[in-house]
Structure formats: C-alpha cells, structure tokens
Design a protein around this motif. Structure first.
Motif, short mmCIF file in Angstrom:
data_model
loop_
_atom_site.label_atom_id
_atom_site.label_comp_id
_atom_site.label_asym_id
_atom_site.label_seq_id
_atom_site.Cartn_x
_atom_site.Cartn_y
_atom_site.Cartn_z
N VAL A 99 60.78 -17.96 64.25
CA VAL A 99 60.10 -18.34 63.00
C VAL A 99 59.15 -19.46 63.36
O VAL A 99 59.54 -20.44 63.98
CB VAL A 99 61.10 -18.79 61.92
CG1 VAL A 99 60.34 -19.25 60.67
CG2 VAL A 99 62.07 -17.67 61.59
N TYR A 100 57.89 -19.29 62.97
CA TYR A 100 56.86 -20.28 63.28
C TYR A 100 56.58 -21.12 62.03
O TYR A 100 56.35 -20.57 60.95
CB TYR A 100 55.60 -19.58 63.76
CG TYR A 100 55.70 -19.13 65.19
CD1 TYR A 100 56.53 -18.07 65.54
CD2 TYR A 100 55.01 -19.77 66.21
CE1 TYR A 100 56.67 -17.66 66.86
CE2 TYR A 100 55.13 -19.37 67.53
CZ TYR A 100 55.97 -18.32 67.84
OH TYR A 100 56.10 -17.92 69.16
N TYR A 101 56.56 -22.43 62.24
CA TYR A 101 56.36 -23.37 61.15
C TYR A 101 55.09 -24.18 61.38
O TYR A 101 54.81 -24.61 62.49
CB TYR A 101 57.53 -24.34 61.05
CG TYR A 101 58.85 -23.70 60.72
CD1 TYR A 101 59.70 -23.25 61.72
CD2 TYR A 101 59.26 -23.55 59.39
CE1 TYR A 101 60.92 -22.67 61.42
CE2 TYR A 101 60.47 -22.97 59.08
CZ TYR A 101 61.30 -22.53 60.11
OH TYR A 101 62.50 -21.95 59.80
N CYS A 102 54.41 -24.43 60.30
CA CYS A 102 53.26 -25.33 60.29
C CYS A 102 53.74 -26.69 59.79
O CYS A 102 54.60 -26.77 58.91
CB CYS A 102 52.21 -24.74 59.35
SG CYS A 102 50.80 -25.78 59.04
N ALA A 103 53.18 -27.75 60.36
CA ALA A 103 53.57 -29.10 59.95
C ALA A 103 52.35 -29.99 59.86
O ALA A 103 51.35 -29.77 60.56
CB ALA A 103 54.58 -29.67 60.94
N ALA A 104 52.46 -31.02 59.03
CA ALA A 104 51.34 -31.95 58.83
C ALA A 104 51.86 -33.38 58.76
O ALA A 104 52.98 -33.63 58.31
CB ALA A 104 50.59 -31.60 57.54
N ASP A 105 51.00 -34.30 59.20
CA ASP A 105 51.36 -35.72 59.13
C ASP A 105 50.11 -36.54 58.87
O ASP A 105 49.03 -36.21 59.39
CB ASP A 105 52.03 -36.16 60.43
CG ASP A 105 52.68 -37.52 60.28
OD1 ASP A 105 53.80 -37.55 59.74
OD2 ASP A 105 52.07 -38.52 60.68
N ARG A 106 50.27 -37.61 58.13
CA ARG A 106 49.12 -38.42 57.75
C ARG A 106 48.71 -39.46 58.78
O ARG A 106 47.67 -40.10 58.64
CB ARG A 106 49.41 -39.13 56.41
CG ARG A 106 49.49 -38.17 55.23
CD ARG A 106 49.86 -38.91 53.96
NE ARG A 106 51.25 -39.36 54.00
CZ ARG A 106 51.82 -40.07 53.02
NH1 ARG A 106 51.11 -40.43 51.97
NH2 ARG A 106 53.08 -40.42 53.10
N ARG A 107 49.50 -39.65 59.83
CA ARG A 107 49.16 -40.65 60.82
C ARG A 107 48.13 -40.12 61.81
O ARG A 107 48.03 -38.93 62.06
CB ARG A 107 50.42 -41.11 61.54
CG ARG A 107 51.35 -41.90 60.64
CD ARG A 107 52.68 -42.13 61.31
NE ARG A 107 53.41 -40.89 61.49
CZ ARG A 107 54.58 -40.80 62.10
NH1 ARG A 107 55.13 -41.89 62.61
NH2 ARG A 107 55.19 -39.64 62.20
N ILE A 108 47.42 -41.05 62.41
CA ILE A 108 46.35 -40.69 63.35
C ILE A 108 46.94 -40.23 64.67
O ILE A 108 47.97 -40.72 65.12
CB ILE A 108 45.43 -41.90 63.55
CG1 ILE A 108 44.72 -42.24 62.23
CG2 ILE A 108 44.41 -41.65 64.66
CD1 ILE A 108 43.92 -43.52 62.31
N ALA B 102 60.24 -34.94 64.62
CA ALA B 102 60.38 -36.20 63.88
C ALA B 102 59.04 -36.83 63.51
O ALA B 102 58.98 -37.68 62.63
CB ALA B 102 61.20 -37.19 64.70
N ASP B 103 57.97 -36.40 64.17
CA ASP B 103 56.65 -36.97 63.91
C ASP B 103 56.01 -36.48 62.63
O ASP B 103 55.03 -37.05 62.17
CB ASP B 103 55.69 -36.64 65.07
CG ASP B 103 55.95 -37.47 66.29
OD1 ASP B 103 55.55 -37.04 67.39
OD2 ASP B 103 56.54 -38.56 66.15
N TYR B 104 56.52 -35.37 62.10
CA TYR B 104 55.84 -34.72 60.99
C TYR B 104 56.52 -34.94 59.66
O TYR B 104 57.73 -34.87 59.54
CB TYR B 104 55.70 -33.22 61.26
CG TYR B 104 54.62 -32.92 62.28
CD1 TYR B 104 54.92 -32.90 63.64
CD2 TYR B 104 53.31 -32.71 61.89
CE1 TYR B 104 53.92 -32.66 64.58
CE2 TYR B 104 52.31 -32.46 62.82
CZ TYR B 104 52.63 -32.44 64.16
OH TYR B 104 51.66 -32.20 65.09
N GLU B 105 55.68 -35.16 58.67
CA GLU B 105 56.15 -35.48 57.33
C GLU B 105 56.28 -34.26 56.43
O GLU B 105 57.16 -34.18 55.59
CB GLU B 105 55.18 -36.48 56.70
CG GLU B 105 55.58 -37.04 55.36
CD GLU B 105 54.63 -38.14 54.91
OE1 GLU B 105 54.91 -38.77 53.88
OE2 GLU B 105 53.61 -38.36 55.58
#
Length: 124
Positions: free
Chosen positions: A93-102, A109-112
């Motif tokens: 299963v492939y997941y997309c992730a996003a985070d607001r930090r540069i 753990a890096d993704y919100e």
C-alpha cells in the motif's frame, strides 16, 4: 489539516509501469514537503521517495533508485510517483505524506499529514 488523496494504484505484471498521484486540498500545497511511503503486509512503513517544496531536491530509497521518479505540480496541488520496471517486491500500500517544515522529509515521524493509501500489486 491537509487532506491528501492518492490514486493510480492497481494490479500489474512485473516490468510494467504505474503512475501514482496525490492530490492535496488547500492553498499551502506549494510550501509543503511531500513524500511517498509504502507498507507491505507484516512490514513497517518505509520511505520510498521525497521532494521539497520547490521540487528542486529529491530523495529515493536505494530499492527504487533508477526506477521511480517523484515530481510535483504546484499549480495542480499534486505530487506524482512514476514507477517503472516494477518488481513483485514493490507490492504494498502506497501512502502520500505532507509536512509544513522546510526541506526533505525522509522518515515516517517527519510527516504531519497522511493519505489513506492506494494498493499496488505486482505479479511475477
């Protein structure tokens, strides 16, 4: 909140290609670090690829280097994962992730924010 919706998964034979898409809602997409992860049955979720907010920096797991390409279109609020020369071991299963930090984000753990996932199955 940044809703993320993946699409493009499916069942293919080894050697085939697929392109996954991840559409994001909201006006902040162009400032988000984005990533693709995958999780196979019985295994931990692992990083596949990542891209910074401009698209100028990318990261790939060793297992997919030279076969997968991550890209983004900020005008369409979409990030893509082009997967070529697929192997049975890419099944997950492939997941997309996003985070607001540069910067590039490489670990779970890096993704919100996370999408619901899309199944990719590669038959031998």
């Amino acid at each position: 909140q940044v809703p993320l919706v993946e699409s493009g998964g499916g069942l293919v034979q080894a050697g085939a290609s697929l392109r996954l898409s991840c559409a994001a809602s909201g006006r902040i997409f162009s400032s988000l670090a984005m990533g693709w992860f995958r999780q196979a049955p019985g295994k931990e979720r692992e990083s596949v690829a990542a891209i910074n907010w401009t698209g100028g920096m990318t990261y790939y797991a060793d297992s997919v280097k030279g076969r997968f390409t991550i890209s983004r279109d900020n005008a369409k609020n979409t990030v893509y994962l082009q997967m070529d020369s697929l192997k049975p071991e890419d099944t997950a299963v492939y997941y997309c992730a996003a985070d607001r930090r540069i910067g590039l984000r490489r670990t779970v753990a890096d993704y919100e924010y996370w999408g619901q996932g899309t199944q990719v199955t590669v038959s031998s």
